[in-house]
Motif scaffolding. Structure first.
Motif, PDB file in Angstrom:
ATOM      1  N   MET B   1       6.519 -11.111  44.824  1.00 11.84           N
ATOM      2  CA  MET B   1       5.741 -10.657  45.584  1.00 11.84           C
ATOM      3  C   MET B   1       4.247 -11.283  45.704  1.00 11.84           C
ATOM      4  SD  MET B   1       4.264  -6.536  45.422  1.00 11.84           S
ATOM      5  CE  MET B   1       3.575  -6.869  43.930  1.00 11.84           C
ATOM      6  N   ALA B   2       3.353 -10.681  44.734  1.00  8.47           N
ATOM      7  CA  ALA B   2       2.086 -11.522  44.592  1.00  8.47           C
ATOM      8  C   ALA B   2       2.336 -12.431  43.431  1.00  8.47           C
ATOM      9  CB  ALA B   2       0.981 -10.543  43.895  1.00  8.47           C
ATOM     10  N   GLU B   5      -0.040 -14.936  38.525  1.00  7.69           N
ATOM     11  CA  GLU B   5      -1.510 -14.970  38.238  1.00  7.69           C
ATOM     12  C   GLU B   5      -1.988 -13.453  38.629  1.00  7.69           C
ATOM     13  OE1 GLU B   5      -0.432 -17.643  39.702  1.00  7.69           O
ATOM     14  OE2 GLU B   5      -1.109 -19.356  38.531  1.00  7.69           O
ATOM     15  N   ILE B   6      -1.503 -13.126  39.665  1.00 12.56           N
ATOM     16  CA  ILE B   6      -2.262 -11.843  40.195  1.00 12.56           C
ATOM     17  C   ILE B   6      -1.336 -10.756  39.570  1.00 12.56           C
ATOM     18  CG2 ILE B   6      -2.607 -10.209  42.338  1.00 12.56           C
ATOM     19  CD1 ILE B   6      -2.685 -12.788  44.046  1.00 12.56           C
ATOM     20  N   LYS B   8      -0.130 -10.678  36.773  1.00 10.15           N
ATOM     21  CA  LYS B   8      -0.612 -10.692  35.104  1.00 10.15           C
ATOM     22  C   LYS B   8      -2.090 -10.007  35.034  1.00 10.15           C
ATOM     23  CE  LYS B   8      -2.067 -13.798  31.453  1.00 10.15           C
ATOM     24  NZ  LYS B   8      -2.571 -15.297  31.154  1.00 10.15           N
ATOM     25  N   LEU B   9      -3.077 -10.316  36.197  1.00  9.32           N
ATOM     26  CA  LEU B   9      -4.116  -9.621  36.094  1.00  9.32           C
ATOM     27  C   LEU B   9      -3.923  -7.977  36.201  1.00  9.32           C
ATOM     28  CD1 LEU B   9      -7.252  -9.638  36.153  1.00  9.32           C
ATOM     29  CD2 LEU B   9      -7.074 -10.099  38.722  1.00  9.32           C
ATOM     30  N   ILE B  10      -3.134  -7.738  37.424  1.00  8.82           N
ATOM     31  CA  ILE B  10      -2.696  -6.231  37.446  1.00  8.82           C
ATOM     32  C   ILE B  10      -2.295  -5.576  36.244  1.00  8.82           C
ATOM     33  CG2 ILE B  10      -1.436  -4.752  38.670  1.00  8.82           C
ATOM     34  CD1 ILE B  10      -1.430  -6.475  41.172  1.00  8.82           C
ATOM     35  N   THR B  12      -2.716  -6.463  33.164  1.00  9.56           N
ATOM     36  CA  THR B  12      -3.889  -6.378  32.217  1.00  9.56           C
ATOM     37  C   THR B  12      -4.811  -5.257  32.401  1.00  9.56           C
ATOM     38  OG1 THR B  12      -3.741  -8.904  32.190  1.00  9.56           O
ATOM     39  CG2 THR B  12      -5.560  -7.711  30.688  1.00  9.56           C
ATOM     40  N   ARG B  25      -4.041  -2.335  41.033  1.00  8.39           N
ATOM     41  CA  ARG B  25      -3.540  -3.353  41.969  1.00  8.39           C
ATOM     42  C   ARG B  25      -4.719  -3.171  43.016  1.00  8.39           C
ATOM     43  NH1 ARG B  25       1.366  -0.850  44.578  1.00  8.39           N
ATOM     44  NH2 ARG B  25       2.131  -1.469  42.424  1.00  8.39           N
ATOM     45  N   ARG B  26      -5.445  -2.025  42.993  1.00  5.23           N
ATOM     46  CA  ARG B  26      -6.476  -1.979  43.969  1.00  5.23           C
ATOM     47  C   ARG B  26      -7.719  -2.896  43.456  1.00  5.23           C
ATOM     48  NH1 ARG B  26      -8.752   4.104  45.163  1.00  5.23           N
ATOM     49  NH2 ARG B  26     -10.501   3.193  46.186  1.00  5.23           N
ATOM     50  N   ILE B  27      -7.922  -2.581  42.403  1.00  5.19           N
ATOM     51  CA  ILE B  27      -9.107  -3.118  41.849  1.00  5.19           C
ATOM     52  C   ILE B  27      -8.898  -4.896  41.842  1.00  5.19           C
ATOM     53  CG2 ILE B  27     -10.130  -3.975  39.519  1.00  5.19           C
ATOM     54  CD1 ILE B  27      -9.657  -0.833  38.783  1.00  5.19           C
ATOM     55  N   LEU B  29      -7.107  -6.480  43.993  1.00  8.39           N
ATOM     56  CA  LEU B  29      -7.367  -6.913  45.474  1.00  8.39           C
ATOM     57  C   LEU B  29      -8.794  -6.883  45.578  1.00  8.39           C
ATOM     58  CD1 LEU B  29      -4.723  -5.100  47.559  1.00  8.39           C
ATOM     59  CD2 LEU B  29      -5.365  -7.693  47.467  1.00  8.39           C
ATOM     60  N   TYR B  30      -9.420  -5.706  45.160  1.00  9.73           N
ATOM     61  CA  TYR B  30     -10.877  -6.063  45.376  1.00  9.73           C
ATOM     62  C   TYR B  30     -11.586  -6.865  44.767  1.00  9.73           C
ATOM     63  CZ  TYR B  30     -16.023  -4.293  45.060  1.00  9.73           C
ATOM     64  OH  TYR B  30     -17.153  -4.198  45.195  1.00  9.73           O
ATOM     65  N   LEU B  31     -11.264  -7.465  43.635  1.00 10.33           N
ATOM     66  CA  LEU B  31     -11.866  -8.640  43.103  1.00 10.33           C
ATOM     67  C   LEU B  31     -11.394  -9.756  43.791  1.00 10.33           C
ATOM     68  CD1 LEU B  31     -10.943  -7.963  39.302  1.00 10.33           C
ATOM     69  CD2 LEU B  31     -13.353  -7.821  40.443  1.00 10.33           C
ATOM     70  N   LEU B  32     -10.257 -10.039  44.251  1.00  5.19           N
ATOM     71  CA  LEU B  32     -10.107 -11.182  45.202  1.00  5.19           C
ATOM     72  C   LEU B  32     -10.703 -11.314  46.213  1.00  5.19           C
ATOM     73  CD1 LEU B  32      -6.022 -11.259  44.268  1.00  5.19           C
ATOM     74  CD2 LEU B  32      -7.641 -13.250  44.118  1.00  5.19           C
TER      75      LEU B  32
END
Lengths: 197, 197
Positions: B1-2, B5-6, B8-10, B12, B25-27, B29-32
């Motif tokens: 899906m994503a 890297e994304i 893994k970030l989600i 973490t 996931r929301r955070i 996306l916000y950071l990206l």
């Protein structure tokens, strides 16, 4: 109270969506107490994303390449385009694994209240893309809000001279829902769009 | 899906307290979407904390120096020691600005259920510190839970041969509270500890 580095971290975390000062403080303390298992991996994951993730030049999705894996895939149906508000919506569609076409991420919807104009969205790119490609159907998977509907109408107007079928997601009662808990608008909509069984 | 890297970030972010996969996931996306204003400052703030913040060798507080500013301050009362469960509790005490003594952070409370033993806490250091210093009063500001009370009792037992006054925070009805909304235990406690007005 806490050092200025910790205060700065708390303030930075508190700006993230769904977090306030209290939860930010809790998270900062947790990171400080679990450096090896938590702080370092978080920094690493953030850096990897910062370094590697790009916005797809075609559809607006996030991926490691200039052209995302969906846009680059030869096996996906090039005749269908699904227009979504956000990458989160694209992810939601992909989680189902049912849709096999392409995507276009608008990056928001038109909003008079929040001052979002067509220039603020990935809108012209959509029209340019439709112009250059051979899409046969465009699915508007936009939110079922006033702003979402206005955006859908704007796209429909922009595409009216093209010979392309434009559809939108069906509206009605969501799966597993109790009628009693549904709002009146949804019930009326579902009644109007009733189908023979 | 994503991308991985994304993902893994989600994952973490989702491990942090008070956050689940959805908010992570929301955070992410916000950071990206807000790299310059959000992703880079967050990485920077985390790195500063990782590089500069140390655990105070004396009390267990977090600060930029080996000995924290409270332990190092000559103006703070060296005769009073406040024992707290966590740095968050120390911060809460400091926010009021009323207490002027020293602190000792246990890093938790004894818990048979969660398997927390004295060795897991900053406990021996507390007894060593009391041995070496000239404290006249030790305030146990531990949580009003069973585990907190057992921990307080353990400390009290360990200090019984010393000629030191050991106190604990008063228990009763919190300020602004309605009796009707208080639990029975608190009301009973407040009644037992009633005072002439």
């Amino acid at each position: 109270m806490a050092g200025k580095e910790i205060e700065k971290l708390i303030k930075t975390i508190a700006k993230l969506p769904a977090l306030g000062t209290r939860s930010a403080r809790r998270i900062a303390l947790y990171l400080l107490k679990n450096r090896a298992q938590s702080l370092s991996p978080l920094i690493e994951a953030l850096q990897e994303v910062e370094k590697n993730i790009k916005t797809c030049a075609v559809c607006g999705n996030f991926d490691t390449d200039e052209i995302c894996s969906i846009c680059a895939s030869p096996s996906r149906d090039s005749k269908t385009l699904c227009v979504v508000q956000d990458v989160a919506d694209l992810w939601a569609m992909e989680r189902i694994g049912f849709y096999k076409g392409r995507y276009h991420v608008l990056g928001g919807v038109l909003s008079a209240l929040e001052g979002v104009r067509t220039e603020d969205l990935n809108m012209q790119a959509l029209f340019d893309r439709v112009e250059k490609s051979a899409f046969e159907e465009i699915i508007l998977a936009l939110p079922a809000t006033v702003d979402g509907q206005i955006t859908a109408h704007y796209i429909l107007t922009g595409l009216k001279d093209k010979n392309i079928k434009v559809t939108s997601l069906a509206q009605g009662i969501p799966m597993g829902a109790e009628l009693d808990y549904m709002d009146d608008g949804t019930i009326q909509l579902a009644l109007l769009a009733r189908k023979p069984v």
